[in-house]
Write a protein that holds these residues in place. Structure first.
Motif, PDB file in Angstrom:
ATOM      1  N   TYR A 425       0.832  -1.207   0.000  1.00  0.00           N
ATOM      2  CA  TYR A 425       0.000   0.000   0.000  1.00  0.00           C
ATOM      3  C   TYR A 425       0.865   1.255   0.000  1.00  0.00           C
ATOM      4  O   TYR A 425       1.932   1.297   0.611  1.00  0.00           O
ATOM      5  N   CYS A 426       0.354   2.285  -0.647  1.00  0.00           N
ATOM      6  CA  CYS A 426       0.894   3.626  -0.460  1.00  0.00           C
ATOM      7  C   CYS A 426       0.443   4.115   0.924  1.00  0.00           C
ATOM      8  O   CYS A 426      -0.757   4.112   1.227  1.00  0.00           O
ATOM      9  N   VAL A 427       1.389   4.496   1.757  1.00  0.00           N
ATOM     10  CA  VAL A 427       1.080   4.844   3.141  1.00  0.00           C
ATOM     11  C   VAL A 427       0.171   6.065   3.219  1.00  0.00           C
ATOM     12  O   VAL A 427      -0.761   6.119   4.027  1.00  0.00           O
ATOM     13  N   ALA A 481      -9.604  -1.536  14.597  1.00  0.00           N
ATOM     14  CA  ALA A 481      -8.552  -2.553  14.640  1.00  0.00           C
ATOM     15  C   ALA A 481      -8.878  -3.701  13.698  1.00  0.00           C
ATOM     16  O   ALA A 481      -7.995  -4.213  12.982  1.00  0.00           O
ATOM     17  N   GLU A 482     -10.137  -4.094  13.660  1.00  0.00           N
ATOM     18  CA  GLU A 482     -10.552  -5.167  12.760  1.00  0.00           C
ATOM     19  C   GLU A 482     -10.401  -4.735  11.305  1.00  0.00           C
ATOM     20  O   GLU A 482      -9.972  -5.518  10.445  1.00  0.00           O
ATOM     21  N   ILE A 487      -7.318  -5.555   5.965  1.00  0.00           N
ATOM     22  CA  ILE A 487      -6.636  -5.103   4.746  1.00  0.00           C
ATOM     23  C   ILE A 487      -5.196  -5.601   4.689  1.00  0.00           C
ATOM     24  O   ILE A 487      -4.370  -5.040   3.959  1.00  0.00           O
ATOM     25  N   LYS A 488      -4.903  -6.656   5.432  1.00  0.00           N
ATOM     26  CA  LYS A 488      -3.650  -7.398   5.348  1.00  0.00           C
ATOM     27  C   LYS A 488      -2.434  -6.544   5.717  1.00  0.00           C
ATOM     28  O   LYS A 488      -1.875  -5.843   4.862  1.00  0.00           O
TER      29      LYS A 488
END
Length: 754
Positions: A425-427, A481-482, A487-488
């Protein structure tokens, strides 16, 4: 034929007929053969069909097949499961017939989307009367296209489409607060009206959903006679297809049709401007695709040998253009870390075109563009094609780490084209998505704390550190948190990510290229690409020259980071490991004990592995054994690599803007050259100039000496003035001089006085 694959025959362009027993038969059209594998995704299946059928737009077609020994029912293929079932059903068949059929549009307005900011009708059902004629207003069914929170759309474009129709039906104006591929926020422009709507796409769920919407408007509905939603480009998109079939489509007819079908009252000038834009798009795009772009690609490869420039024509004057200069490819291969950021950029003011970009970073952490493509929209098909062109352009000697937002099928396309790569992912995108999950119940201070916890979870080097910050987030919200775990984390947290980012988590190239493109002018694609080339040429020269003054082994930015770690290492205690016989493993004590393997370039804190620069524990060991910390830095931070990145230059293309007559090659057609920069339309209808205003007769002048009437035109008076200036005659002698020197052909302009 191998196991897990079937031979498929693509049937396209024919028709079905049904006999008395209900058996269906197919006749006419064309047939093409292809291989279908069981491990394909539906996206890969569509891409293979597109390649086999000369790059057709597969989103305009549906795919069907018959079950074995069943010719009565057509089975649709619309997702991965359908595709896998077809391969299983026909595993024993010699061939499988797949029918590629145009999507049927029954009583629907088939209209093209003009750009990302002006969506138009693509799915609105057109009510019909008993005689089949259209009702007065198509938009009568648009009042309920937006129902409320939780409504799901296929993507941001479909949401903007629905919002546009909703605004027309309810007679209000809106403006975008945020408008990109991941989120759309709009508000009513009415004075003190609180109406607002927000929709976004969650990385965890492949859906674009309305998250917030106000219940009602407090402003009064505005009259459609001044409806600003009927912009020039929107009108152009609505009438473009009809204008293609009927070139003499008059502005008055356009205004009448829009009033009848959409309930919008346009004046003559609005319709005229919309038609003008539609005509320009129809003709200029066709000229570029057929002549200018192929010529321009050839000139790129002639002036910059070993560069890659490819244009692929498509339906409806659309195309795909891929460009990668040799200087950029060489710099990426020899100087940049194996890291590429994938982004999409709207080419303003050419919003109908999108730039797909692959950008790396140099030793200083600055953006280094490697390749880009120009396409009509962002889709998984375009991304797949772009990645294939990129793979054929770059060297396959090392595994590449990709960073993107994962939108439009990128999670599937990247591993399909680059199977040995890593994708994260792009942060910046992840943080913005996280913020959208925080509703209005969170205070500003609480929001900042939660975002800070997320950042620390992203930059956590160990699993224990990651779990610590996830627990802090969970303590405030189990739902957040879930969401993060769904989103891995292996795509975004340093504790799990397998690729090599070397401390680079995002890229600001989209903002850079937007600054490069002038917003004052409407550019052709040739001009757009050449402006990017000029900026790249300037950037590479400037950075190459600036690096000549560097004397350190590392670049300034990398050297500063290393010195910060060196200053921390002075207080650490280094102890040789008792269990190590080779003397290459040490224990470093501070608040905790970390083990450093100097030969493997590893430390249990994992910062050395993640950043590519020795951590303070490693530096303490390096100084203990009398070595130089510079020797334990990844080569991509060295000044030498930085200079290799910019060692080659992008050459200019001298004849891009020259008129055809100046070129030495007279065989080139005039349309192969970029048109002059088109400025934006001025206020009011453009004034058409007379063919030759100089011959307009103003008034008759009597000759002072010869008593003849002379017709005063600009041509005659200019001749008098020139002769007077040449011979130095005064005003009293001008008329006599002219009468005696004028050619016989001009005598007809003189007549005796009465």
């Amino acid at each position: 034929m191998g196991k897990g694959e079937i031979v498929a025959v693509l049937q396209v362009g024919g028709e079905f007929s049904t006999d008395a027993d209900g058996l269906m038969s197919y006749s006419g059209g064309e047939a093409h053969a292809m291989l279908v594998k069981s491990d394909w995704t539906f996206s890969a299946f569509k891409h293979e069909i597109s390649s086999t059928l000369n790059n057709i737009r597969v989103d305009q077609f549906v795919f069907k097949y018959f079950l074995p020994k069943n010719k009565k029912t057509l089975i649709s293929i619309s997702n991965d499961k359908d595709l896998h079932r077809m391969v299983e059903f026909h595993a024993e068949s010699e061939t499988t017939y797949i029918y590629v059929m145009k999507k049927k549009v029954d009583n629907r307005a088939s209209i093209v989307v003009a750009d990302s900011g002006t969506p138009v009708d693509t799915t609105a059902v057109v009510p019909t009367t008993q005689d089949g004629s259209k009702r007065q207003k198509i938009c009568a069914t648009w009042k309920n296209v937006i129902t409320g929170v939780g409504q799901v759309f296929d993507g941001p474009k479909d949401f903007r489409d629905a919002l546009h129709k909703y605004a027309i039906a309810h007679k209000f104006h809106y403006r975008f607060i945020k408008n990109d591929s991941s989120r759309v926020t709009a508000e009513c422009t009415g004075e003190d009206c609180p109406w607002r709507i927000h929709a976004s796409k969650s990385p965890a769920k492949k859906q674009f959903m309305i998250k917030k919407i106000s219940e009602s408007h407090t402003c009064e509905s505005e009259t459609v006679k001044s409806h600003r939603l009927a912009s020039q480009r929107w009108v152009a998109s609505v009438i473009k297809e009809k204008l293609r079939d009927s070139p003499n489509y008059r502005p008055r007819d356009i205004a009448s049709d829009l009033q009848r079908e959409y309930g919008l009252c346009l004046n003559y000038s609005q319709a005229w401007r919309g038609r003008s834009i539609a005509q320009k798009e129809l003709h200029s795009t066709h000229d570029e695709v057929t002549s200018q772009l192929p010529w321009f690609c050839g000139r790129i490869m002639q002036t910059n040998p070993q560069s890659v420039a490819t244009v692929v024509p498509m339906e409806d004057s659309k195309f795909r253009l891929f460009v990668a200069f040799h200087a950029s490819l060489h710099g990426f291969e020899h100087g940049c870390r194996p890291l590429l950021f994938l982004d999409v950029i709207s080419a303003k003011p050419n919003k109908q075109w999108k730039l797909l970009t692959a950008t790396s970073v140099d030793s200083e952490g600055d953006v280094f563009p490697v390749a880009f493509a120009v396409v009509d929209d962002e889709s998984s098909e375009h991304w797949h094609w772009f990645l294939e062109q990129l793979k054929s352009s770059v060297s396959a000697s090392r595994a590449i780490t990709f960073i993107s937002n994962g939108e439009n099928g990128l999670w599937d396309e990247v591993p399909l084209v680059f199977p040995d790569s890593h994708h994260g992912y792009c942060v910046d995108y992840l943080i913005e998505e996280f913020k959208t999950q925080l509703d209005d119940a969170w205070t500003e201070e609480a929001r900042d704390v939660m975002v800070e916890h997320l950042k620390k979870a992203i930059y956590a080097c160990t699993v224990d550190e990651f779990n610590q910050y996830i627990e802090l987030i969970k303590g405030e919200s189990d739902k957040l948190a879930e969401w993060l775990l769904e989103i891995k984390p292996e795509r975004w947290s340093d504790a799990f990510f397998k690729g090599s980012r070397h401390g680079q988590y995002s890229c600001n190239f989209p903002s850079t290229i937007v600054e490069w493109i002038p917003t004052r002018y409407e550019l052709s694609i040739v001009q757009l690409v050449d402006i990017i080339r000029c900026k790249l040429m300037e950037m590479m020269y400037t950075r190459r020259e600036s690096s000549n003054a560097w004397a350190e082994l590392l670049t300034p930015a990398a050297n500063q980071k290393l010195q910060e770690e060196v200053s921390k290492a002075h207080t650490l205690n280094v102890i040789p490991s008792e269990s190590n016989e080779n003397g290459n493993v040490f224990k470093v004590c501070d608040d905790s004990v970390n083990v450093v393997n100097i030969d493997a370039w590893e430390c249990t804190c994992r910062k050395w592995h993640i950043s590519g620069l020795p951590c303070m524990h490693a530096i303490a060991v390096i100084e203990r054994i009398g070595h130089c910390p510079y020797d334990y830095c990844v080569k991509y931070f060295r000044t030498e690599c930085y200079r290799l990145t910019y060692s080659m230059s992008i050459n200019p293309i001298p004849d891009v803007m020259l008129p055809p007559a100046i070129l030495s090659d007279q065989s080139q057609s005039p349309v192969t050259h970029a048109t002059p920069i088109r400025t934006r339309r001025r206020v009011g209808r453009p004034k058409e100039k007379p063919a030759d205003p100089r011959i307009a007769i103003k008034r008759a002048v009597r000759c002072s000496r010869l008593t003849y009437l002379v017709v005063k035109s600009h041509i005659v008076m200019d001749a008098i003035e020139r002769l007077g200036r040449t011979w130095g005659h005064n005003e009293d002698e001008d008329d006599e001089l002219f009468c005696s020197s004028v050619e016989p052909a001009s005598a007809s302009m003189l007549s005796p006085s009465s």
